[in-house]
Design a protein around this motif. Structure first.
Motif, mmCIF file in Angstrom:
data_model
loop_
_atom_site.group_PDB
_atom_site.id
_atom_site.type_symbol
_atom_site.label_atom_id
_atom_site.label_comp_id
_atom_site.label_asym_id
_atom_site.label_seq_id
_atom_site.Cartn_x
_atom_site.Cartn_y
_atom_site.Cartn_z
ATOM 1 N N ALA A 100 0.824 -1.204 0.000
ATOM 2 C CA ALA A 100 0.000 0.000 0.000
ATOM 3 C C ALA A 100 0.861 1.258 0.000
ATOM 4 O O ALA A 100 0.522 2.256 -0.628
ATOM 5 C CB ALA A 100 -0.942 0.005 1.209
ATOM 6 N N SER A 101 2.006 1.208 0.687
ATOM 7 C CA SER A 101 2.876 2.386 0.748
ATOM 8 C C SER A 101 3.531 2.680 -0.599
ATOM 9 O O SER A 101 3.960 3.802 -0.850
ATOM 10 C CB SER A 101 3.948 2.215 1.825
ATOM 11 O OG SER A 101 4.916 1.270 1.423
ATOM 12 N N SER A 141 1.928 2.034 -3.545
ATOM 13 C CA SER A 141 0.845 2.083 -4.516
ATOM 14 C C SER A 141 0.930 3.339 -5.380
ATOM 15 O O SER A 141 1.438 4.378 -4.958
ATOM 16 C CB SER A 141 -0.491 2.070 -3.765
ATOM 17 O OG SER A 141 -1.541 2.421 -4.623
ATOM 18 N N LEU A 142 0.405 3.244 -6.597
ATOM 19 C CA LEU A 142 0.352 4.418 -7.471
ATOM 20 C C LEU A 142 -0.515 5.526 -6.871
ATOM 21 O O LEU A 142 -0.403 6.677 -7.268
ATOM 22 C CB LEU A 142 -0.184 4.034 -8.855
ATOM 23 C CG LEU A 142 0.796 3.313 -9.764
ATOM 24 C CD1 LEU A 142 0.105 2.863 -11.040
ATOM 25 C CD2 LEU A 142 1.994 4.187 -10.080
ATOM 26 N N ASP A 143 -1.354 5.174 -5.920
ATOM 27 C CA ASP A 143 -2.142 6.193 -5.227
ATOM 28 C C ASP A 143 -1.247 7.100 -4.387
ATOM 29 O O ASP A 143 -1.619 8.221 -4.057
ATOM 30 C CB ASP A 143 -3.171 5.546 -4.297
ATOM 31 C CG ASP A 143 -4.225 4.773 -5.055
ATOM 32 O OD1 ASP A 143 -4.491 5.116 -6.226
ATOM 33 O OD2 ASP A 143 -4.779 3.823 -4.483
ATOM 34 N N ARG A 144 -0.068 6.598 -4.022
ATOM 35 C CA ARG A 144 0.836 7.350 -3.143
ATOM 36 C C ARG A 144 2.125 7.798 -3.823
ATOM 37 O O ARG A 144 2.666 8.833 -3.490
ATOM 38 C CB ARG A 144 1.189 6.499 -1.926
ATOM 39 C CG ARG A 144 -0.013 6.157 -1.080
ATOM 40 C CD ARG A 144 0.404 5.304 0.106
ATOM 41 N NE ARG A 144 -0.744 4.813 0.826
ATOM 42 C CZ ARG A 144 -1.280 5.416 1.878
ATOM 43 N NH1 ARG A 144 -0.772 6.521 2.325
ATOM 44 N NH2 ARG A 144 -2.322 4.894 2.477
ATOM 45 N N SER A 190 -4.794 -8.852 -5.327
ATOM 46 C CA SER A 190 -5.131 -7.437 -5.357
ATOM 47 C C SER A 190 -5.940 -7.093 -4.123
ATOM 48 O O SER A 190 -6.723 -7.890 -3.635
ATOM 49 C CB SER A 190 -5.950 -7.102 -6.602
ATOM 50 O OG SER A 190 -5.176 -7.288 -7.746
ATOM 51 N N ASN A 191 -5.749 -5.901 -3.661
ATOM 52 C CA ASN A 191 -6.489 -5.449 -2.508
ATOM 53 C C ASN A 191 -7.926 -5.159 -2.909
ATOM 54 O O ASN A 191 -8.171 -4.511 -3.903
ATOM 55 C CB ASN A 191 -5.841 -4.179 -1.959
ATOM 56 C CG ASN A 191 -5.629 -4.254 -0.476
ATOM 57 O OD1 ASN A 191 -5.954 -5.241 0.157
ATOM 58 N ND2 ASN A 191 -5.079 -3.202 0.084
ATOM 59 N N HIS A 242 -15.677 1.012 0.151
ATOM 60 C CA HIS A 242 -15.637 2.354 0.728
ATOM 61 C C HIS A 242 -16.993 2.790 1.261
ATOM 62 O O HIS A 242 -17.094 3.779 1.968
ATOM 63 C CB HIS A 242 -15.127 3.354 -0.305
ATOM 64 C CG HIS A 242 -13.735 3.034 -0.757
ATOM 65 N ND1 HIS A 242 -12.627 3.368 -0.022
ATOM 66 C CD2 HIS A 242 -13.268 2.374 -1.842
ATOM 67 C CE1 HIS A 242 -11.545 2.949 -0.632
ATOM 68 N NE2 HIS A 242 -11.905 2.333 -1.742
#
Length: 166
Positions: free
Chosen positions: A47-48, A50-53, A148-149, A153
């Protein structure tokens, strides 16, 4: 062996709530607990990164650029190498109505049902893309760390129409 992530919500505020910690007592429980802790650490590590971050690395950018260049000929016209397929040629859609038999104790749709539906659509899309029946990873640790996560939400209420794209 199945792996579960335990989460809880405060019924008054709807915010995350602390789940009681497990305290392993036997050697077997300690082994399972340690395995779960390793999986949790691996999930946090993924998660750290990830392309989100984080943006893609230079190496990842070069791979994407190379793939892009392989779809152009000398006249800059769009072409596709024989070993590749357009993603749009393998895209699939599905829509489900969420029925009461798939609900959880909070009267919303059970997350396991949603995960199974997403997995099946992904599997079908991968099989169509590769022109073969794909297989899933069966190694217990590999499966848990490479999967995959999936996260929800918001709650999905009964009788919702659930569109899925893969």
């Amino acid at each position: 062996m199945a792996s579960f992530t335990m989460v809880a919500r405060d019924s008054r505020t709807g915010k995350a709530y602390q789940v009681n910690r497990l305290h392993p007592r036997s050697d077997e429980e300690r082994r399972i607990y340690d395995r779960a802790s390793a999986l949790k650490d691996a999930r946090k590590e993924r998660a750290s990164k990830s392309l989100d971050r984080l943006p893609p690395t230079e190496e990842e950018r070069l791979v994407v650029h190379d793939l892009f260049l392989r779809t152009r000929d000398l006249n800059h016209s769009v072409k596709l190498p024989e070993s590749m397929r357009w993603i749009s040629d393998t895209a699939h859609e599905s829509i489900n109505m969420c029925h009461p038999q798939d609900r959880n104790i909070h009267n919303s749709i059970f997350g396991g049902f949603l995960m199974r539906e997403a997995f099946e659509l992904a599997w079908m899309s991968a099989s169509m893309f590769s022109n073969t029946v794909t297989s899933t990873i069966t190694n217990e640790f590999e499966s848990s760390t490479r999967r995959s996560n999936s996260s929800c939400h918001a709650s999905v209420v009964l009788a919702s129409l659930l569109p899925k794209y893969g």
